[in-house]
Design a protein around this motif. Structure first.
Motif, PDB file in Angstrom:
ATOM      1  N   VAL A   1      62.088 -14.420  50.840  1.00  0.00           N
ATOM      2  CA  VAL A   1      61.106 -14.260  51.908  1.00  0.00           C
ATOM      3  C   VAL A   1      61.666 -14.841  53.207  1.00  0.00           C
ATOM      4  N   VAL A   2      61.529 -14.086  54.274  1.00  0.00           N
ATOM      5  CA  VAL A   2      61.970 -14.584  55.584  1.00  0.00           C
ATOM      6  C   VAL A   2      60.892 -14.310  56.627  1.00  0.00           C
ATOM      7  N   ALA A   3      61.105 -14.902  57.796  1.00  0.00           N
ATOM      8  CA  ALA A   3      60.166 -14.692  58.893  1.00  0.00           C
ATOM      9  C   ALA A   3      60.385 -13.325  59.536  1.00  0.00           C
ATOM     10  N   MET A   4      59.278 -12.712  59.900  1.00  0.00           N
ATOM     11  CA  MET A   4      59.313 -11.422  60.578  1.00  0.00           C
ATOM     12  C   MET A   4      58.483 -11.624  61.857  1.00  0.00           C
ATOM     13  N   PRO A   5      58.958 -11.141  62.991  1.00  0.00           N
ATOM     14  CA  PRO A   5      58.189 -11.356  64.227  1.00  0.00           C
ATOM     15  C   PRO A   5      56.810 -10.697  64.130  1.00  0.00           C
TER      16      PRO A   5
ATOM     17  N   GLY B   1      52.950 -14.876  65.784  1.00  0.00           N
ATOM     18  CA  GLY B   1      54.289 -15.398  66.132  1.00  0.00           C
ATOM     19  C   GLY B   1      55.274 -14.949  65.085  1.00  0.00           C
ATOM     20  N   GLU B   2      55.071 -15.461  63.841  1.00  0.00           N
ATOM     21  CA  GLU B   2      55.881 -15.009  62.719  1.00  0.00           C
ATOM     22  C   GLU B   2      54.956 -14.745  61.553  1.00  0.00           C
ATOM     23  N   SER B   3      55.396 -13.867  60.689  1.00  0.00           N
ATOM     24  CA  SER B   3      54.699 -13.780  59.407  1.00  0.00           C
ATOM     25  C   SER B   3      55.728 -13.506  58.321  1.00  0.00           C
ATOM     26  N   PRO B   4      55.383 -13.797  57.058  1.00  0.00           N
ATOM     27  CA  PRO B   4      56.358 -13.663  55.976  1.00  0.00           C
ATOM     28  C   PRO B   4      56.626 -12.205  55.634  1.00  0.00           C
ATOM     29  N   CYS B   5      57.898 -11.924  55.396  1.00  0.00           N
ATOM     30  CA  CYS B   5      58.309 -10.603  54.927  1.00  0.00           C
ATOM     31  C   CYS B   5      59.069 -10.813  53.624  1.00  0.00           C
ATOM     32  N   ALA B   6      58.625 -10.156  52.559  1.00  0.00           N
ATOM     33  CA  ALA B   6      59.234 -10.372  51.242  1.00  0.00           C
ATOM     34  C   ALA B   6      60.195  -9.245  50.880  1.00  0.00           C
ATOM     35  N   PHE B   7      61.391  -9.616  50.472  1.00  0.00           N
ATOM     36  CA  PHE B   7      62.347  -8.651  49.928  1.00  0.00           C
ATOM     37  C   PHE B   7      62.359  -8.834  48.419  1.00  0.00           C
ATOM     38  N   VAL B   8      62.155  -7.727  47.719  1.00  0.00           N
ATOM     39  CA  VAL B   8      61.929  -7.823  46.275  1.00  0.00           C
ATOM     40  C   VAL B   8      62.855  -6.885  45.513  1.00  0.00           C
ATOM     41  N   VAL B   9      63.481  -7.415  44.450  1.00  0.00           N
ATOM     42  CA  VAL B   9      64.239  -6.577  43.517  1.00  0.00           C
ATOM     43  C   VAL B   9      63.400  -6.495  42.244  1.00  0.00           C
ATOM     44  N   LEU B  10      63.115  -5.273  41.809  1.00  0.00           N
ATOM     45  CA  LEU B  10      62.300  -5.115  40.599  1.00  0.00           C
ATOM     46  C   LEU B  10      63.184  -5.015  39.360  1.00  0.00           C
ATOM     47  N   LYS B  11      62.616  -5.420  38.224  1.00  0.00           N
ATOM     48  CA  LYS B  11      63.345  -5.271  36.966  1.00  0.00           C
ATOM     49  C   LYS B  11      63.529  -3.793  36.647  1.00  0.00           C
ATOM     50  N   GLN B  12      62.424  -3.018  36.798  1.00  0.00           N
ATOM     51  CA  GLN B  12      62.447  -1.572  36.580  1.00  0.00           C
ATOM     52  C   GLN B  12      61.935  -0.921  37.857  1.00  0.00           C
ATOM     53  N   THR B  13      62.733  -0.089  38.463  1.00  0.00           N
ATOM     54  CA  THR B  13      62.314   0.531  39.729  1.00  0.00           C
ATOM     55  C   THR B  13      60.995   1.280  39.561  1.00  0.00           C
ATOM     56  N   GLY B  14      60.144   1.136  40.537  1.00  0.00           N
ATOM     57  CA  GLY B  14      58.902   1.902  40.555  1.00  0.00           C
ATOM     58  C   GLY B  14      57.798   1.354  39.683  1.00  0.00           C
ATOM     59  N   ASP B  15      58.046   0.199  39.046  1.00  0.00           N
ATOM     60  CA  ASP B  15      57.055  -0.407  38.160  1.00  0.00           C
ATOM     61  C   ASP B  15      55.786  -0.815  38.891  1.00  0.00           C
ATOM     62  N   VAL B  16      55.949  -1.135  40.149  1.00  0.00           N
ATOM     63  CA  VAL B  16      54.850  -1.729  40.891  1.00  0.00           C
ATOM     64  C   VAL B  16      55.031  -1.370  42.366  1.00  0.00           C
ATOM     65  N   ASN B  17      53.935  -1.250  43.100  1.00  0.00           N
ATOM     66  CA  ASN B  17      54.080  -0.902  44.521  1.00  0.00           C
ATOM     67  C   ASN B  17      53.656  -2.049  45.441  1.00  0.00           C
ATOM     68  N   GLU B  18      53.824  -1.862  46.740  1.00  0.00           N
ATOM     69  CA  GLU B  18      53.561  -2.922  47.704  1.00  0.00           C
ATOM     70  C   GLU B  18      52.114  -3.427  47.617  1.00  0.00           C
ATOM     71  N   THR B  19      51.170  -2.485  47.536  1.00  0.00           N
ATOM     72  CA  THR B  19      49.757  -2.868  47.487  1.00  0.00           C
ATOM     73  C   THR B  19      49.478  -3.791  46.306  1.00  0.00           C
ATOM     74  N   GLU B  20      50.059  -3.447  45.149  1.00  0.00           N
ATOM     75  CA  GLU B  20      49.819  -4.268  43.958  1.00  0.00           C
ATOM     76  C   GLU B  20      50.396  -5.678  44.147  1.00  0.00           C
ATOM     77  N   ILE B  21      51.583  -5.737  44.747  1.00  0.00           N
ATOM     78  CA  ILE B  21      52.193  -7.063  44.957  1.00  0.00           C
ATOM     79  C   ILE B  21      51.384  -7.880  45.960  1.00  0.00           C
ATOM     80  N   LEU B  22      50.899  -7.216  47.001  1.00  0.00           N
ATOM     81  CA  LEU B  22      50.085  -7.933  47.986  1.00  0.00           C
ATOM     82  C   LEU B  22      48.780  -8.424  47.370  1.00  0.00           C
ATOM     83  N   ALA B  23      48.217  -7.621  46.503  1.00  0.00           N
ATOM     84  CA  ALA B  23      46.986  -8.040  45.807  1.00  0.00           C
ATOM     85  C   ALA B  23      47.265  -9.253  44.930  1.00  0.00           C
TER      86      ALA B  23
END
Lengths: 567, 567
Positions: B477-481, B486-508
């Motif tokens: 996770v790093v800062a994003m303008p 001012g800043e907010s967190p931006c998450a870079f994620v590597v999944l175990k299995q591609t497509g297992d989960v989407n952004e909305t699910e992770i945010l939830a």
């Protein structure tokens, strides 16, 4: 590379005061000191030290002033190991077994500015102070040499007696001090932290000055070499006035351990503490092992886990070691001296030795061992040539040390200091051998070696054979002048039951158990051996007697000088 | 008291060279180093060091000269930790994962006089040397700045390949040296012993210069703080070029232990060593725990006794710690940096924690802990006010250190050195909290803290929540303008299995498991994270990407400066 300047952040004087400042941060709620019904946490102990240091400053104690104290192992003496150097001063713990005359010599020589006295020691302190005042009046022209210290009494912390003695009272100083006082800044780690007078079996006591640097390093070595775990519970069976408790005054703080104080080193006090507080570590002289072994049944307690004992001084006989291990004590042998700021050698155990028979294990354990990690080097040398002896376990030489944990030197005794440090080594005056595995074993004080017909005889070795005789309680062997051999051994023997055995029988036993040249030429039966306050046999006195018993009337030269020139 | 002069016997420079000189005396026949089929005793290792030091002197290596080496964990690199300082020179172990360009930067900046190269690293060394020669020719006017080092190849000690590279060969130097050479006298413990370049995730590598004094003290702290027993068998799973193996290069000699060398940190190499040599201790980065856990069945071996692992770097997730303990590893967490000459904090275990549930134990274990004994002080401070943060486990501040085990400074970088040492403290650039029990827990690199609407968000904390999501393999996770925050967190994620989960699910999932202000404003799925040679995530690169993803196009100022001014 060498032009990088030192910063206040990366060049900080080494001092054991660091340990208590660290303890307050991470061990603050753990028990620091127990004395009977009184308990402190590290937070409390630290605050008490700050208060005391502040009060000492208020009393005009400044850098390099000597603060003397005559006390058994009570919390006050423990606290002073931190509070006195925090005030920039130098701690001088005085052996409680000394006579008034020697105490006066120390107070005078050290120019003590403050003198703390435990309430039980008021009579002897009072006697000493009277002598000091009298001496001061007799030489009023030389005022500075004979200043009278401020006297502060330490009352019983468990049951205050409200005794009145001297100028002030210890708890009053604590009360008046500032718990937020940070202590004086230490400018140089070479500054003095303590002044310990050697017990001096032969001469006037010498004042050993130790530095903050030396105390810090020695403490680190000992907690590492003896593997003092964090959460150690340390029983004060060794007087704190012995070389600052062999550095464990500071070491227990470094590990966040608990100090269990006892006023008297009796079997029941020790067993009770071991059982009540789950003691894990204790140090002592070998005589304490006998006290533990000879305890009455009702004095003993169940030991739920192993107690590690570090012993110094002469090696205990093998049967004593075996019996102690059977009781649940794990014994490690060390060797040290005031001049080394505590232990210099520790008998580091090797796991392969676990496979050996018990008596062989005990023999290995009786050796003094290997150098601690903060000494730079040790050796056993022929002091005439300064050559190291071969590692054969036989050839004797003087043990010499080098390293930053050694003392600064003797106070106001430049000549003695120069004599102690020769060719880049500290001469210990102790005679030993190096075994093929590099472990050192002490054979004698160099002045106690008997040189008979050119052969070096270790009095300790001869005594250990005598100790194995079932009728003998105690034995001490010294040199006796001899027309033919120069010197020969003379044994002083205390029997368990008077008249059980005679000289001829003992000589026959010796002939059977040692090389012929070692057999004493004389056995003298006595009812007790002359000893110092710390329990060391006064061989000098025995030598005087031996001289009169000698087969000739040759005058011996100073035995230490002689022995060293012959080694 | 303060007029007692220093003697050569009692003021000896502190240096880890003492440890090997002691080892030869008392551990001479014990195994010192094992590498495949090759074994040495301490006596042999010491003699090889004497020989190498002598040969270096013959090659005109003098005091403060830099000797660089590019090698994995082979006996040669171990020996150089003693031999190079014995010759008075400064050891510069280079990270084998660096590219040729960075190696050239180091050789040039350090003005390396000699460059040792392991045979496996000839290609990259060759490339670097060509660049160095070219650079030198291009700027022939400034000869001294671009000297070409003498190149010495280290052949495979198990199966010599007779490879030809550079000017000389390592074993040839050993052969030609004098085994009786005593080494140069160390005049000042403040002299440099090693030069270690920081891996530099953001800027050019900085050359950290450590002193003999610092190395000696740090080593003592570590063998004590981690309770490295005598007879330890130490597996080199941590590169020796990392901060001199966190001082254990010297530490294993101090305890007379055995060094087990491995060229490659693979699961099978590690398990084989553990089983064959009865390894007792090893250090590593947290990633190595995953290698051990993910080993195939056939790569594993029976573990007959506990293996102590000291880990540094970011705290491993709780489940990893638990699984490792189940396998028979005992994990201790530490925190250090080149600038501290190794570890500065160790998570000292407290026995009362044994009674806690496993997951709570793991959480306590994930903290970095308490200061080592040879640091004078540590704190977590608001660097704006230099006030210490409250011990509440919440308030973040920068970790600052003080003590004689810290580095001398950065080589030829006075400004950077002055910037690192401020107000009597070393600023580590790491952000942490202090728990009520005094234990420090690191929350982030100060430059990685995300400041969103005035709230400090620890990227590490956010990542640890993401790591617990069953579909996520890796997260950063790093800062994003952000125009509003001012800043907010931006998450870079590597999944175990591609497509297992989407952004909305992770945010939830995030909304459910963390305070609202911490929830990332963006989740970016990637196939892998950019990393340095040592496995650290290159957050600077992610920040560049985040900037383009940002909800606004504000320009961020230098994040480290900003974070520090806001803390």
């Amino acid at each position: 590379m060498d032009r990088i300047a030192k910063h206040p952040a990366n060049y900080v004087p080494l001092t054991p005061l660091t340990f208590i400042k660290r303890a307050i941060k991470i061990y603050s709620n753990r028990t620091s000191v127990i004395d009977g019904g009184v308990q402190f946490t590290w937070s409390e102990t630290y605050r008490r030290c700050c208060r005391l240091a502040y009060s000492l400053r208020s009393l005009n104690v400044v850098k390099n002033d000597v603060v003397s104290v005559l006390a058994p192992n009570v919390p006050a003496l423990y606290e002073m190991h931190f509070a006195v150097p925090m005030a920039g001063a130098v701690l001088n713990p005085i052996n409680t077994r000394l006579d008034a005359k020697t105490i006066v010599t120390i107070l005078r020589h050290s120019e003590a500015k403050v003198f703390f006295v435990d309430y039980e020691y008021i009579p002897i302190a009072s006697e000493a102070l009277q002598m000091l005042v009298k001496g001061s009046e007799d030489s009023s022209s030389d005022h500075h040499q004979h200043q009278i210290p401020l006297v502060i009494v330490i009352d019983d912390i468990n049951k205050p007696t409200s005794v009145q003695f001297g100028d002030l009272e210890y708890e009053q100083l604590i009360h008046q001090g500032d718990p937020e006082y940070l202590g004086e800044d230490l400018e140089d780690e070479w500054d003095a932290i303590s002044l310990n007078y050697t017990s001096g079996t032969t001469s006037n006591p010498k004042g050993v000055v130790c530095s903050h640097r030396g105390a810090f390093l020695s403490t680190l070595s000992m907690i590492q070499g003896w593997e003092l775990s964090n959460e150690a519970v340390y029983l004060w069976s060794l007087p704190m006035f012995h070389c600052n408790g062999w550095t464990f005054t500071w070491g227990v703080a470094a590990r966040g351990g608990t100090n269990v104080c006892i006023r008297n080193v009796t079997a029941s006090e020790m067993y009770k503490s071991i059982s009540n507080h789950k003691v894990t570590h204790m140090c002592c002289a070998p005589i304490v092992l006998n006290i533990l072994l000879e305890a009455q049944h009702y004095e003993r307690c169940d030991m739920t886990s192993k107690v590690n004992i570090l012993i110094g001084g002469s090696p205990p006989p093998v049967p004593v070691l075996e019996k102690m291990e059977d009781l649940g004590f794990h014994i490690t042998h060390a060797y040290g001296l005031n001049e080394a700021t505590g232990p210099a050698l520790v008998c580091e155990w090797q796991s392969k030795w676990n496979l050996l028979p018990k008596d062989q294990q005990a023999r290995l354990k009786a050796r003094q061992g290997v150098s601690i990690l903060t000494l730079s080097d040790i050796d056993v040398k022929n002091t005439k040539t300064m050559e190291g002896v071969p590692h054969d376990g036989k050839t004797m030489g003087e043990i010499v040390l080098r390293g930053s944990s050694l003392m600064k030197g003797y106070l106001k005794a430049e000549n003695m200091t120069e004599k102690a440090f020769q060719n880049g080594w500290l001469l210990t005056g102790d005679v030993g051998v190096i075994h093929p595995d590099g472990y050192v074993e002490i054979k004698d004080r160099s002045k106690d070696v008997i040189i008979s017909g050119g052969e070096n005889i270790s009095s300790v070795e001869l005594e250990s054979v005598l100790y194995k005789h079932p009728a003998i309680l105690e034995a001490a062997v010294v040199a006796m002048p001899h027309t033919r051999w120069g010197e020969s051994p003379c044994a002083f023997v205390v029997l368990k039951q008077t008249g059980d055995v005679n000289e001829t029988e003992i000589l026959a036993y010796c002939t059977k158990n040692m090389p012929k040249f070692m057999v004493p030429k004389k056995v003298e039966f006595v009812t007790k051996l002359p000893k110092t306050g710390t329990g060391k046999v006064l061989k000098e006195e025995l030598r005087k007697v031996a001289k009169t018993l000698g087969l000739s009337t040759n005058t011996t030269t100073n035995s230490k000088v002689r022995a060293m020139s012959r080694l």
